[in-house]
Write a protein that holds these residues in place. Structure first.
Motif, PDB file in Angstrom:
ATOM      1  N   ALA A 229       4.248   6.046 -16.302  1.00 55.38           N
ATOM      2  CA  ALA A 229       4.646   7.140 -15.409  1.00 55.38           C
ATOM      3  C   ALA A 229       3.510   7.516 -14.452  1.00 55.38           C
ATOM      4  N   LYS A 230       2.279   7.522 -14.972  1.00 54.88           N
ATOM      5  CA  LYS A 230       1.135   7.866 -14.110  1.00 54.88           C
ATOM      6  C   LYS A 230       0.978   6.835 -12.998  1.00 54.88           C
ATOM      7  N   VAL A 231       1.112   5.579 -13.370  1.00 56.18           N
ATOM      8  CA  VAL A 231       0.945   4.520 -12.375  1.00 56.18           C
ATOM      9  C   VAL A 231       2.065   4.588 -11.334  1.00 56.18           C
ATOM     10  N   VAL A 232       3.293   4.764 -11.810  1.00 53.74           N
ATOM     11  CA  VAL A 232       4.449   4.795 -10.911  1.00 53.74           C
ATOM     12  C   VAL A 232       4.373   6.016  -9.986  1.00 53.74           C
ATOM     13  N   ALA A 233       3.927   7.148 -10.525  1.00 52.09           N
ATOM     14  CA  ALA A 233       3.847   8.366  -9.709  1.00 52.09           C
ATOM     15  C   ALA A 233       2.893   8.162  -8.538  1.00 52.09           C
ATOM     16  N   THR A 234       1.886   7.321  -8.743  1.00 55.76           N
ATOM     17  CA  THR A 234       0.905   7.061  -7.684  1.00 55.76           C
ATOM     18  C   THR A 234       1.467   6.108  -6.639  1.00 55.76           C
ATOM     19  N   ASP A 235       2.415   5.275  -7.052  1.00 53.91           N
ATOM     20  CA  ASP A 235       2.847   4.172  -6.182  1.00 53.91           C
ATOM     21  C   ASP A 235       4.304   3.824  -6.491  1.00 53.91           C
ATOM     22  N   GLU A 236       5.216   4.735  -6.083  1.00 52.81           N
ATOM     23  CA  GLU A 236       6.608   4.585  -6.494  1.00 52.81           C
ATOM     24  C   GLU A 236       7.220   3.270  -6.016  1.00 52.81           C
ATOM     25  N   ARG A 237       6.901   2.859  -4.785  1.00 49.93           N
ATOM     26  CA  ARG A 237       7.590   1.700  -4.220  1.00 49.93           C
ATOM     27  C   ARG A 237       6.751   0.422  -4.255  1.00 49.93           C
ATOM     28  N   GLU A 238       5.812   0.383  -5.180  1.00 44.66           N
ATOM     29  CA  GLU A 238       5.053  -0.838  -5.463  1.00 44.66           C
ATOM     30  C   GLU A 238       4.328  -1.373  -4.224  1.00 44.66           C
ATOM     31  N   GLN A 239       3.560  -0.501  -3.593  1.00 43.90           N
ATOM     32  CA  GLN A 239       2.786  -0.925  -2.432  1.00 43.90           C
ATOM     33  C   GLN A 239       1.385  -1.352  -2.824  1.00 43.90           C
ATOM     34  N   GLY A 240       0.904  -0.897  -4.003  1.00 42.16           N
ATOM     35  CA  GLY A 240      -0.468  -1.231  -4.342  1.00 42.16           C
ATOM     36  C   GLY A 240      -0.733  -1.161  -5.828  1.00 42.16           C
ATOM     37  N   LEU A 241      -1.237   0.021  -6.271  1.00 37.37           N
ATOM     38  CA  LEU A 241      -1.671   0.189  -7.660  1.00 37.37           C
ATOM     39  C   LEU A 241      -0.649  -0.299  -8.675  1.00 37.37           C
TER      40      LEU A 241
END
Lengths: 367, 367
Positions: A229-241
């Protein structure tokens, strides 16, 4: 019962994790204000339906919801446009409207299929996830939904967040042992990419987790979902992290593709992929203990870390080249830096991958 | 060249309206920073391809873009999941990646189909609209994309905004007269729902518009798109206000469905629907002049305002009941208050609709 909030602005949603949640589905629907005037479509598969469908139906109906079911064959072939269209037909024939909900009751296949139905039906209706596998702790966070094209996996889909996730840990008690191990592979991955103490906790508690101890499972799932969830919240549409979540997946997907999507469970394939990533990192200068610790952790869960002899190197390489994560003919890899931290490396050479495939074949079969 | 900005936060995009824009496609792609490393897929139909495809291809290629084409049959049957899958196959086989663009070169059918491809391919890639019909001034604003299910129109889709719209008014010069009239029907609708002076301007300039005068067309399209953009910006996901755009569509869709999607052009069907809405409003107490002004305006464009005799009342009613805009067995109608203003009314009785269908049949055929 524990609650984890996935923080995505106006698309935020809670994950409820605890025992017997399927039997309380109606109450959770009410808590979220879902209308009783519109029918609810439950999508599930032939393995899950006899075990859990009646609980969800009974609970929703007791609360006054009208339910409709669509039961698909278990397994990856149900993630097709043809099955997608059949579910749409069920939805239309049963009068689902724009205020209806679509429930995914099952593992990753059902979640991906039902999620894309929810994302597309009348351009999007409410989506509720009820995962019944450990592996789904991964796919139920992040909103990636899709069906396969015959030429490639997950090519047709959307980013679509659920209204809520109801994670009933009791529903996991009926999982076959092999699926438990494979599901825990993604949990270990979340430790490896983000959280050394959690990775160590996984190692220390592998026996409890494999025995499906309820407390250990709840804690592990909350931690695993929380990291994702932390990772996705930072980058919802998979642009980087968000790409760090693909640790082990580069080679893992190739193993699944080469084995014809059936020989290896996803968690088994990425276990081998994580071993490979660690070995590439060591070849590039990381301490040898990084690889040793990684495979020790995975072996503790009875997961494979050697490359099966019968998978041909050229087929694996070819499958990797077709993977959508490669653009412009360069190979991107997620590599560990240490336990609990990874980096995204875009210059991995084919030669390095070939070398590691050969070395991991030398490790012998240990499935 | 005029530019209209559609204001949707981080999904905002410009509509460029002017002459010869298709020949400048490459320059607009560069202006928007679209990568030349990933192939561009142009989706168009067999009518549009011989007229305009070479211009777009030549311009993109001159700027260094690699282009791939997928040409579908003209007409509504191409808005199917089967054709959608074929376009996906073209995309995969030609190596489209996550940084690729999908271009819709054509009218509403191509826009809806290609838009849903763009929304779903690898969970979403860049979408560029190049409308070649007047009707598409409506569908190119608002991000509603979809394919049809055999049981109902537009059931499978998404809200997905383009990166830009390139509206080349020169491409409209080749439109058949009947399509020009039908396309102007949506332009008039935008005046009727929102902007009395613009509705009056349409009436005063119907001859120029029908003659495809470039200045009149540019002004009319900018105004029509602008009204739609304002409404959509207020209500992107069609939760409330956006429904006013459905003026004439309730009965219009039923006319299209009953006529088998081929007998009536969309713009013709909604013209009859707008006449019906005005008549219902008059029966409910609005001044009779509201109906008179409405049909006078529509007739000025040579649009039908009477109900065709051969369409059976019961079939029309039945088709309306199946429309997704009806929930809970009540009939929602957009009704005019005066020229330039409408209201959403949720309590229209079947009897009122039957009455108006009968009266409009009495008006005789005037197509």
């Amino acid at each position: 019962m524990r609650t984890l909030e996935v923080d995505l602005g106006d698309r935020s949603y809670p994950i409820y994790i605890g025992g017997d949640l399927l039997k309380q589905a109606g109450a959770y629907f009410e808590r979220h204000g879902l209308t009783k005037k519109s029918p609810v479509l439950i999508v599930t598969d032939k393995n899950v339906a006899p075990l859990h469908l009646h609980k969800v139906e009974a609970s929703l109906q007791a609360s006054g919801y009208r339910t409709v079911c669509h039961i698909v064959e278990a397994g990856e072939p149900s993630k097709s446009l043809a099955v997608f269209e059949q579910v749409m037909t069920t939805a239309i024939e049963n009068g689902l409207d724009r205020k209806s909900s679509v429930v995914a009751l099952g593992g990753g296949v059902v979640g991906d299929l039902a999620g894309f139905v929810a994302a597309s039906y009348m351009r999007g209706v409410t989506f509720v996830q009820m995962p019944t596998t450990i592996l789904a702790h991964d796919s139920s966070v992040g909103g990636k939904v899709a069906v396969n094209h015959r030429l490639a996996k997950n090519m047709i889909g959307a980013f679509y967040q659920p209204e809520m996730v109801l994670y009933d840990v009791n529903s996991l008690q009926t999982l076959p042992d092999r699926e438990v191990r494979a599901g825990l592979s993604e949990m270990v991955k979340h430790g490896l990419i983000w959280d050394e103490p959690f990775a160590n906790w996984c190692g220390d508690n592998c026996d409890k987790l494999l025995a499906l101890d309820a407390d250990a499972l709840e804690y592990g799932l909350i931690q695993g979902c929380g990291i994702k969830a932390k990772v996705v919240a930072t980058d919802e549409r998979e642009q980087g992290l968000r790409a760090i979540l693909n640790l082990g997946h580069t080679l893992g997907h190739a193993i699944e593709a080469t084995g014809g999507y059936g020989e290896y469970l996803h968690g088994e394939a990425i276990s081998i992929g994580m071993a490979a990533a660690a070995l590439i990192a060591v070849h590039r200068g990381r301490d040898a203990s990084l690889y040793e610790k990684t495979i020790q952790l995975l072996k503790g869960f009875g997961l494979p870390t050697a490359m099966p002899q019968h998978l041909k190197e050229e087929q694996l390489i070819s499958a990797m080249m077709h993977d959508k994560k490669f653009t412009e003919n360069k190979i991107v890899f997620v590599l560990p830096v240490r336990i609990g931290e990874v980096e995204i490396v875009s210059d991995v050479m084919l030669e390095e991958v070939r070398q590691v495939i050969a070395e991991l074949k030398g490790e012998g079969q240990n499935v």
